[in-house]
Design a protein around this motif. Structure first.
Motif, PDB file in Angstrom:
ATOM      1  N   VAL A  90      39.162-132.146   0.588  1.00  0.00           N
ATOM      2  CA  VAL A  90      40.242-131.164   0.429  1.00  0.00           C
ATOM      3  C   VAL A  90      40.730-131.141  -1.015  1.00  0.00           C
ATOM      4  O   VAL A  90      40.967-132.182  -1.613  1.00  0.00           O
ATOM      5  N   SER A  91      40.853-129.941  -1.560  1.00  0.00           N
ATOM      6  CA  SER A  91      41.472-129.796  -2.877  1.00  0.00           C
ATOM      7  C   SER A  91      42.548-128.724  -2.797  1.00  0.00           C
ATOM      8  O   SER A  91      42.429-127.758  -2.043  1.00  0.00           O
ATOM      9  N   LEU A  92      43.610-128.917  -3.561  1.00  0.00           N
ATOM     10  CA  LEU A  92      44.745-127.996  -3.602  1.00  0.00           C
ATOM     11  C   LEU A  92      44.811-127.370  -4.980  1.00  0.00           C
ATOM     12  O   LEU A  92      44.594-128.039  -5.984  1.00  0.00           O
ATOM     13  N   LYS A  93      45.135-126.068  -5.039  1.00  0.00           N
ATOM     14  CA  LYS A  93      45.207-125.369  -6.309  1.00  0.00           C
ATOM     15  C   LYS A  93      46.481-124.535  -6.362  1.00  0.00           C
ATOM     16  O   LYS A  93      46.877-123.932  -5.366  1.00  0.00           O
ATOM     17  N   VAL A  94      47.097-124.483  -7.535  1.00  0.00           N
ATOM     18  CA  VAL A  94      48.271-123.655  -7.788  1.00  0.00           C
ATOM     19  C   VAL A  94      47.922-122.705  -8.923  1.00  0.00           C
ATOM     20  O   VAL A  94      47.406-123.139  -9.957  1.00  0.00           O
ATOM     21  N   LYS A  95      48.199-121.397  -8.723  1.00  0.00           N
ATOM     22  CA  LYS A  95      47.939-120.389  -9.755  1.00  0.00           C
ATOM     23  C   LYS A  95      49.239-119.639 -10.022  1.00  0.00           C
ATOM     24  O   LYS A  95      49.976-119.323  -9.093  1.00  0.00           O
ATOM     25  N   ALA A  96      49.500-119.341 -11.293  1.00  0.00           N
ATOM     26  CA  ALA A  96      50.700-118.584 -11.649  1.00  0.00           C
ATOM     27  C   ALA A  96      50.424-117.732 -12.875  1.00  0.00           C
ATOM     28  O   ALA A  96      49.674-118.134 -13.769  1.00  0.00           O
ATOM     29  N   GLU A  97      51.029-116.547 -12.904  1.00  0.00           N
ATOM     30  CA  GLU A  97      50.940-115.639 -14.052  1.00  0.00           C
ATOM     31  C   GLU A  97      52.301-115.007 -14.264  1.00  0.00           C
ATOM     32  O   GLU A  97      53.000-114.684 -13.312  1.00  0.00           O
ATOM     33  N   ASP A  98      52.646-114.788 -15.535  1.00  0.00           N
ATOM     34  CA  ASP A  98      53.915-114.126 -15.836  1.00  0.00           C
ATOM     35  C   ASP A  98      53.854-113.593 -17.260  1.00  0.00           C
ATOM     36  O   ASP A  98      53.069-114.052 -18.076  1.00  0.00           O
TER      37      ASP A  98
END
Length: 163
Positions: A90-98
């Protein structure tokens, strides 16, 4: 061997049709520092102007990778970080753009990979929220897969109003 992600099954055909027929002038410079930070500078010259972005990739802690920390000439900031092997497979990823004049974007992803299957789940926390799921399974040399997308409409952007 695990199958590819469902979205990557047609990637080679898409690349053949799209990547080789680009007439923009591009420049890309990659470098790696002694402590493992990868830097990439990209410049694209188009008839209407120049687009550029500066991207870095590094590992601040063991198991956590900042896959993308990027700034563009449009004023957009983009970041992606991954926690690999949170549990077995299992791998967790967080993505954000602004930034710029575009709406912000954010997504939380969970990927599970086994010997003959891969499952991807994600939640777009800004739009909707929108729930997405995809999986691919491998059986005797054949790959089967599918994807599902559901907009919860909690933000009422897609909700219809009747009088």
């Amino acid at each position: 061997m695990a199958p590819p992600k469902f979205k990557d099954i047609s990637k080679s055909a898409d690349d053949l049709m799209n990547n080789d027929y680009c007439f923009d002038q591009k420049f890309k410079l990659k470098s790696k520092t002694s402590n493992g930070v990868e830097l990439t500078s990209e410049l694209t010259m188009k008839p209407k102007g120049v687009n550029a972005k500066l991207t870095s990739k590094f590992t601040p802690f063991q198991g956590i990778t900042v896959d993308k920390l990027c700034v563009t000439t449009a004023g957009r900031f983009i970041t992606e970080a991954t926690l690999k092997d949170a549990m077995e497979g299992v791998s967790l990823k967080v993505k954000a753009e602004d930034g710029a004049s575009m709406a912000p974007a954010g997504e939380l992803c969970l990927d599970y990979k086994a010997d003959n299957a891969i499952v991807n789940l994600s939640v777009d926390v800004v739009e909707g929220p929108t729930l997405k799921g995809a999986s691919a399974f491998c059986y005797e040399g054949f790959v089967f897969g599918g994807e599902l997308k559901y907009n919860t409409s909690f933000d009422n952007k897609d909700a219809k109003v009747s009088n």
